[in-house]
Design an enzyme around this catalytic site. Structure first.
Site, PDB file in Angstrom:
ATOM      1  N   ASP A   1       6.625  -6.273 125.631  1.00 35.45           N
ATOM      2  CA  ASP A   1       5.444  -5.883 124.856  1.00 35.45           C
ATOM      3  C   ASP A   1       5.020  -7.026 123.944  1.00 35.45           C
ATOM      4  OD1 ASP A   1       5.368  -3.394 126.036  1.00 35.45           O
ATOM      5  OD2 ASP A   1       6.540  -2.427 124.457  1.00 35.45           O
TER       6      ASP A   1
ATOM      7  N   LYS B   1       9.609  -4.423 131.940  1.00 35.40           N
ATOM      8  CA  LYS B   1       8.404  -3.583 131.986  1.00 35.40           C
ATOM      9  C   LYS B   1       7.207  -4.400 131.513  1.00 35.40           C
ATOM     10  CE  LYS B   1       7.273  -0.106 129.004  1.00 35.40           C
ATOM     11  NZ  LYS B   1       5.846   0.031 128.707  1.00 35.40           N
TER      12      LYS B   1
ATOM     13  N   ASP C   1       3.724  -0.781 134.195  1.00 32.80           N
ATOM     14  CA  ASP C   1       3.421   0.477 133.496  1.00 32.80           C
ATOM     15  C   ASP C   1       1.941   0.530 133.124  1.00 32.80           C
ATOM     16  OD1 ASP C   1       3.684   2.868 132.140  1.00 32.80           O
ATOM     17  OD2 ASP C   1       4.519   1.942 130.329  1.00 32.80           O
TER      18      ASP C   1
ATOM     19  N   LYS D   1      -0.016   3.260 134.148  1.00 30.56           N
ATOM     20  CA  LYS D   1      -0.354   4.699 134.082  1.00 30.56           C
ATOM     21  C   LYS D   1      -1.690   5.016 134.766  1.00 30.56           C
ATOM     22  CE  LYS D   1       2.282   5.471 129.809  1.00 30.56           C
ATOM     23  NZ  LYS D   1       2.657   4.086 129.464  1.00 30.56           N
TER      24      LYS D   1
ATOM     25  N   HIS E   1      -4.634   6.810 136.575  1.00 32.18           N
ATOM     26  CA  HIS E   1      -5.169   8.181 136.535  1.00 32.18           C
ATOM     27  C   HIS E   1      -6.618   8.096 136.984  1.00 32.18           C
ATOM     28  CE1 HIS E   1      -5.721  12.130 133.992  1.00 32.18           C
ATOM     29  NE2 HIS E   1      -6.115  12.247 135.254  1.00 32.18           N
ATOM     30  N   ASP E   2      -6.871   8.481 138.246  1.00 38.18           N
ATOM     31  CA  ASP E   2      -8.235   8.355 138.782  1.00 38.18           C
ATOM     32  C   ASP E   2      -8.320   9.259 140.009  1.00 38.18           C
ATOM     33  OD1 ASP E   2     -10.817   7.269 139.518  1.00 38.18           O
ATOM     34  OD2 ASP E   2     -10.266   5.446 138.428  1.00 38.18           O
TER      35      ASP E   2
ATOM     36  N   THR F   1      -8.763   6.034 144.762  1.00 34.91           N
ATOM     37  CA  THR F   1      -8.676   4.862 143.886  1.00 34.91           C
ATOM     38  C   THR F   1      -7.234   4.632 143.441  1.00 34.91           C
ATOM     39  OG1 THR F   1     -10.928   5.220 143.152  1.00 34.91           O
ATOM     40  CG2 THR F   1      -9.555   3.872 141.715  1.00 34.91           C
TER      41      THR F   1
ATOM     42  N   THR G   1       4.190  11.243 124.642  1.00 34.40           N
ATOM     43  CA  THR G   1       4.967  11.694 123.482  1.00 34.40           C
ATOM     44  C   THR G   1       4.137  11.670 122.200  1.00 34.40           C
ATOM     45  OG1 THR G   1       5.873   9.469 123.415  1.00 34.40           O
ATOM     46  CG2 THR G   1       7.290  11.179 124.330  1.00 34.40           C
TER      47      THR G   1
ATOM     48  N   ARG H   1      16.883   3.984 120.484  1.00 36.90           N
ATOM     49  CA  ARG H   1      17.184   3.224 119.271  1.00 36.90           C
ATOM     50  C   ARG H   1      18.695   3.147 119.096  1.00 36.90           C
ATOM     51  NH1 ARG H   1      13.002   1.865 120.175  1.00 36.90           N
ATOM     52  NH2 ARG H   1      11.123   1.750 118.911  1.00 36.90           N
TER      53      ARG H   1
ATOM     54  N   ARG I   1      11.371  -2.852 121.128  1.00 35.01           N
ATOM     55  CA  ARG I   1      11.668  -3.524 119.859  1.00 35.01           C
ATOM     56  C   ARG I   1      13.152  -3.744 119.578  1.00 35.01           C
ATOM     57  NH1 ARG I   1       7.309   0.190 117.003  1.00 35.01           N
ATOM     58  NH2 ARG I   1       7.872   1.383 118.868  1.00 35.01           N
TER      59      ARG I   1
HETATM   60  O1  C5P Z   1       9.551  -0.805 121.198  1.00 38.68           O
HETATM   61  P1  C5P Z   1       9.955   0.475 121.877  1.00 38.68           P
HETATM   62  O2  C5P Z   1      11.419   0.515 122.282  1.00 38.68           O
HETATM   63  O3  C5P Z   1       9.500   1.694 121.129  1.00 38.68           O
HETATM   64  O4  C5P Z   1       9.153   0.403 123.246  1.00 38.68           O
HETATM   65  C1  C5P Z   1       9.084   1.475 124.122  1.00 38.68           C
HETATM   66  C2  C5P Z   1       8.191   1.142 125.287  1.00 38.68           C
HETATM   67  O5  C5P Z   1       8.023   2.333 126.042  1.00 38.68           O
HETATM   68  C3  C5P Z   1       6.791   0.691 124.890  1.00 38.68           C
HETATM   69  O6  C5P Z   1       6.336  -0.207 125.916  1.00 38.68           O
HETATM   70  C4  C5P Z   1       5.981   1.948 124.907  1.00 38.68           C
HETATM   71  O7  C5P Z   1       4.642   1.746 125.207  1.00 38.68           O
HETATM   72  C5  C5P Z   1       6.657   2.727 126.047  1.00 38.68           C
HETATM   73  N1  C5P Z   1       6.536   4.175 125.970  1.00 38.68           N
HETATM   74  C6  C5P Z   1       6.947   4.921 124.878  1.00 38.68           C
HETATM   75  N2  C5P Z   1       6.808   6.274 124.875  1.00 38.68           N
HETATM   76  C7  C5P Z   1       6.275   6.887 125.911  1.00 38.68           C
HETATM   77  C8  C5P Z   1       5.870   6.166 127.039  1.00 38.68           C
HETATM   78  C9  C5P Z   1       6.013   4.789 127.026  1.00 38.68           C
HETATM   79  O8  C5P Z   1       7.461   4.372 123.917  1.00 38.68           O
HETATM   80  N3  C5P Z   1       6.170   8.191 125.899  1.00 38.68           N
END
Ligand code: C5P
Length: 259
Positions: free
Chosen positions: A35, A57, A84, A86, A88-89, A93, A148, A209, A239
């Site tokens: 990211d 990813k 990733d 996502k 949706h179409d 497509t 989420t 985490r 992160r």
């Molecule tokens: O930095 P972090 O560990 O929160 O990154 C989680 C990754 O997963 C990010 O790329 C975020 O966009 C993705 N993600 C998420 N929750 C979701 C779907 C995807 O955190 N429900």
């Protein structure tokens, strides 16, 4: 933890040999989220992390900035790629977008299950057919259920009266019935989905985490070990790895925590 397989040498569509680390049952389950906003940053991170993680990813921020070339360049490190975007179409497509992704040689990609059964069937068929035509290993089309960031209020705004848990369960069942072999889910949905779904369904979980990092916007989290114990197949970690002082050491410590 399950033993991690040695990287496999396989033949690509163009006959080149390359290395993949996705091996059913026995592999490193860490997917490091790249990211970051530029190709340079992404490649630096990928090169640093590649032996310590199972896949990378690439999401819409990096893809929109750096284009398909970043997928090829990350693949060239030998790592598996999870695209990733996502999708949706309309079914036609989405099927064509999935085919384009498979031609980039990605191993996992996402679609929205709220696009409906016909759209999901078209996506899965396109992935299977395109991989077969190119002689690639079968890629994994992952369904995203309820984001989420959505709660009951968000669902009500768009005319969905179900509560988020019911909606997740409904969309997960629909996805499996439509032939998808994997879903993205929050760590707190893992146990319920594992009970409900066939064992072969792969569950890919962000919101991980370790406890060592600063508080951020992820509210409902599990540690890597807890998520694996709850039934995750893959852990998407952003992160806690790329935000660490030493990203490689952070990834290695997470892997170690799973053993
Ligand atoms: O930095 P972090 O560990 O929160 O990154 C989680 C990754 O997963 C990010 O790329 C975020 O966009 C993705 N993600 C998420 N929750 C979701 C779907 C995807 O955190 N429900």
């Amino acid at each position: 933890m399950r033993p991690i397989a040695r990287p496999l040498r396989v033949a690509s569509a163009r006959g080149r040999a390359y290395t993949i680390r996705i091996v059913a049952e026995h592999r490193n389950p860490i997917i490091a989220a790249l990211d970051v906003p530029t190709a340079e940053q992404a490649l630096k991170l990928a090169e640093l992390l590649t032996p310590a993680v199972g896949a990378f990813k690439i999401g819409s921020e990096l893809f929109t900035a750096a284009g398909p070339d970043i997928v090829r360049r990350v693949r060239a490190t030998g790592a598996a790629v999870f695209l990733d975007l996502k999708f949706h179409d309309i079914p036609n497509t989405v099927a064509k977008s999935v085919a384009s992704a498979i031609r980039l040689d990605v191993q996992m990609l996402t679609i929205h299950t709220s696009g409906g059964a016909e759209m999901m069937r078209a996506a899965e068929k396109s992935a299977v057919d395109t991989a077969k035509q190119l002689g690639l290993a079968l890629p994994l089309v992952l369904g995203v259920t309820v984001l989420t960031s959505s709660d009951a209020g968000t669902l009500a705004e768009i005319g969905c009266e179900a509560n988020p848990e019911h909606q997740v369960a409904r969309l997960a069942r629909l996805a499996v019935a439509a032939g998808l072999r994997g879903l993205v889910c929050s760590p707190l949905e893992l146990v319920a989905l594992r009970q409900m779904l066939p064992a072969h369904i792969q569950l890919v979980t962000p919101g991980i985490r370790t406890g060592a990092e600063k508080a951020d916007d992820q509210k409902r989290t599990l540690t890597p070990r807890e998520a694996m114990a709850a039934g995750a197949s893959w852990l998407v970690i952003g992160r806690p790895i790329y935000g660490a002082k030493n990203p490689r050491a952070a990834a290695e410590a997470i892997l170690e925590s799973l053993s």
